[in-house]
Design an enzyme around this catalytic site. Structure first.
Site, mmCIF file in Angstrom:
data_model
loop_
_atom_site.group_PDB
_atom_site.id
_atom_site.type_symbol
_atom_site.label_atom_id
_atom_site.label_comp_id
_atom_site.label_asym_id
_atom_site.label_seq_id
_atom_site.Cartn_x
_atom_site.Cartn_y
_atom_site.Cartn_z
ATOM 1 N N PHE A 292 0.850 -1.198 0.000
ATOM 2 C CA PHE A 292 0.000 0.000 0.000
ATOM 3 C C PHE A 292 0.878 1.237 0.000
ATOM 4 O O PHE A 292 1.772 1.368 0.838
ATOM 5 C CB PHE A 292 -0.931 0.034 1.217
ATOM 6 C CG PHE A 292 -1.881 1.200 1.179
ATOM 7 C CD1 PHE A 292 -3.058 1.125 0.444
ATOM 8 C CD2 PHE A 292 -1.589 2.374 1.843
ATOM 9 C CE1 PHE A 292 -3.923 2.213 0.377
ATOM 10 C CE2 PHE A 292 -2.450 3.472 1.784
ATOM 11 C CZ PHE A 292 -3.622 3.377 1.049
ATOM 12 N N ASP B 273 9.454 2.392 1.173
ATOM 13 C CA ASP B 273 8.348 3.189 1.698
ATOM 14 C C ASP B 273 8.286 2.971 3.205
ATOM 15 O O ASP B 273 7.778 1.954 3.685
ATOM 16 C CB ASP B 273 7.040 2.766 1.015
ATOM 17 C CG ASP B 273 5.858 3.597 1.495
ATOM 18 O OD1 ASP B 273 6.029 4.368 2.461
ATOM 19 O OD2 ASP B 273 4.764 3.462 0.915
ATOM 20 N N LYS C 129 3.382 10.076 8.247
ATOM 21 C CA LYS C 129 2.810 9.555 9.494
ATOM 22 C C LYS C 129 3.544 10.035 10.749
ATOM 23 O O LYS C 129 3.357 11.172 11.168
ATOM 24 C CB LYS C 129 2.745 8.028 9.428
ATOM 25 C CG LYS C 129 1.652 7.522 8.458
ATOM 26 C CD LYS C 129 1.408 6.049 8.666
ATOM 27 C CE LYS C 129 0.392 5.453 7.708
ATOM 28 N NZ LYS C 129 -0.987 5.654 8.084
HETATM 29 N N1 PLP Z 1 2.683 4.335 2.275
HETATM 30 C C1 PLP Z 1 2.400 3.517 3.299
HETATM 31 C C2 PLP Z 1 3.337 2.392 3.610
HETATM 32 C C3 PLP Z 1 1.257 3.706 4.073
HETATM 33 O O1 PLP Z 1 0.982 2.881 5.085
HETATM 34 C C4 PLP Z 1 0.397 4.792 3.747
HETATM 35 C C5 PLP Z 1 -0.834 5.002 4.512
HETATM 36 O O2 PLP Z 1 -1.321 4.172 5.203
HETATM 37 C C6 PLP Z 1 0.730 5.615 2.679
HETATM 38 C C7 PLP Z 1 1.883 5.370 1.971
HETATM 39 C C8 PLP Z 1 -0.140 6.775 2.317
HETATM 40 O O3 PLP Z 1 0.040 7.763 3.292
HETATM 41 P P1 PLP Z 1 -1.029 8.920 3.518
HETATM 42 O O4 PLP Z 1 -2.279 8.282 3.989
HETATM 43 O O5 PLP Z 1 -0.365 9.828 4.544
HETATM 44 O O6 PLP Z 1 -1.188 9.636 2.231
#
Ligand code: PLP
Length: 398
Positions: free
Chosen positions: A132, A217, A246
């Site tokens: 994700f 990520d 986050k």
């Molecule tokens: N990347 C990862 C690993 C995530 O867990 C998330 C959100 O849960 C995102 C990207 C997207 O982040 P955001 O919700 O701050 O746009």
């Protein structure tokens, strides 16, 4: 009289479904709803509020910066923006040849990484099934969940998904046409699946061999959550690009895409931008978070508390629990029945905020400042919560 929930339903798009509670206040690891009920927050706004709620040093830093200089455009530099970029490069081990693009969310950090990868001139990107990375069109193209991708196709082209953890599949997919491999060190939204031993190391080797970028990520895993500042540090590798958000802002929206080496120059002048990216207040918030995480030794604390929780949940030997997995304070309790939603609901009724990621995994991602005593209060309540969830699911038995 109309309730907040009714007003929510009437005024907000129904993207998240009905809210489970109306929350009005937070302090430390505690949250209160509009009925005055108190909850132990074991989710931290999905791995965000690592310092808990209302940490005085974060509040002070935000208020001071807001009163000093609230916002300018990226036509100008501000000290907090520059200091944040420098600090992140140092923590990442990118200080010699790294650069940062600051933004406001995880999705934006992944968009920046996607555009950066495109600038290599190579057409293909390899990402993982079950991964994700966000829900904008680019981040969604990287995301390996067909159910949320398909309604929005066609997505940006060139992204291929390989099974997560499968080294042979990665080796087959990566060649000289591949711009980047994009992976989470622990798949969070995919159900809390840590990379199997040797996987990230193999990803580093294969990308280096073919001149492709390794993009990790760390939006969910970064800033201490898994027991290190960044999860990749446990694997003894250095990626080319790291995405963060986050926990970086501790509740304030901040994101970052950091790159090193030649990748750091790929998003050149005019190639990307954001009105709010690097906003002084957001940057001051992130700087305060980083200072507190360091001062209070929160990565090590996450490691310790995470071990305590994981071992204790496994030690319960409850028939509903299949396994506990994750790292530090990013934990998934895998269930033998598809009742994770019922477990989350029963936990809420008992005074604990957790969430279901998928039908059979309950995620714990509490503030990193969670005390052992607070963790133990949850562990003491957990058997009752699991029993209640089992009976809610029409008496099904594992
Ligand atoms: N990347 C990862 C690993 C995530 O867990 C998330 C959100 O849960 C995102 C990207 C997207 O982040 P955001 O919700 O701050 O746009």
């Amino acid at each position: 009289m109309t309730t907040w929930v009714e007003r929510h339903a009437a005024a907000l798009m129904d993207t998240y479904g009905p809210p489970r509670r109306v929350l009005v206040r937070g302090e430390g690891c505690w949250l209160w709803d509009d009925q005055g009920r108190r909850y132990l927050d074991l989710l931290a706004g999905i791995a965000v509020s690592s310092l808990g709620h209302g940490h005085p040093a974060l509040v002070e830093a935000v208020c001071r910066q807001l009163a000093t200089l609230d916002h300018v455009s990226n036509f100008f530099a501000t000290p907090p923006q520059v200091e944040l970029a420098e600090r992140l490069l140092g923590l990442l081990g990118f200080e010699d040849d790294g650069r940062v693009f600051l933004c406001n969310s995880g999705t934006e950090a992944l968009e920046a990484a996607f555009k950066l990868a495109r600038r290599t001139g190579r057409p293909r990107i390899v990402a993982a099934a079950g991964g994700f990375h966000g829900r904008s069109m680019g981040a969604l193209a990287l995301t390996g969940k067909p159910s949320i991708r398909e309604p929005f196709e066609p997505l940006p082209a060139g992204v291929e998904h390989v099974p997560y953890g499968d080294i042979a599949a990665l080796e087959t997919a990566v060649d000289g046409t591949c711009a980047a491999v994009v992976l989470e060190p622990v798949q969070g939204e995919g159900g809390v699946h840590p990379a199997p031993p040797g996987y990230l190391e193999a990803a580093r080797t294969v990308t280096s061999r073919h001149g492709a970028l390794l993009v990790l990520d760390e939006v969910q895993t970064g800033i201490g959550r898994t027991g290190e500042w960044f999860a990749f540090q446990r694997h003894g590798i250095l990626p080319d690009v790291v995405t963060l958000a986050k926990g970086l802002g501790g509740g304030f929206p901040v994101g970052a895409c950091a790159a090193r080496g030649p990748a750091a120059g790929l998003l050149g002048r005019g190639a990307h931008g954001s009105t709010f990216g690097g906003n002084p207040v957001a940057s001051a918030a992130a700087l305060a978070v980083l200072a507190i995480v360091e001062r209070e030794g929160l990565p090590a604390r996450a490691h310790r508390t995470g071990h305590l929780v994981a071992n204790s949940v496994a030690g319960l030997a409850h028939p509903l629990v299949a396994e506990v997995r994750g790292a530090g304070l990013l934990l998934g309790i895998a269930l033998r029945l598809p009742v994770a939603g019922q477990v989350a609901a029963a936990a809420l009724d008992t005074g604990f905020v957790v969430n279901d990621v998928g039908v059979d995994v309950v995620r714990l991602a509490p503030p990193l400042v969670l005390t052992e005593e607070q963790a133990e209060s949850f562990l003491a309540a957990l058997p009752g919560i699991l029993d209640a969830a089992t009976s809610r699911s029409d008496g099904a038995r594992p």
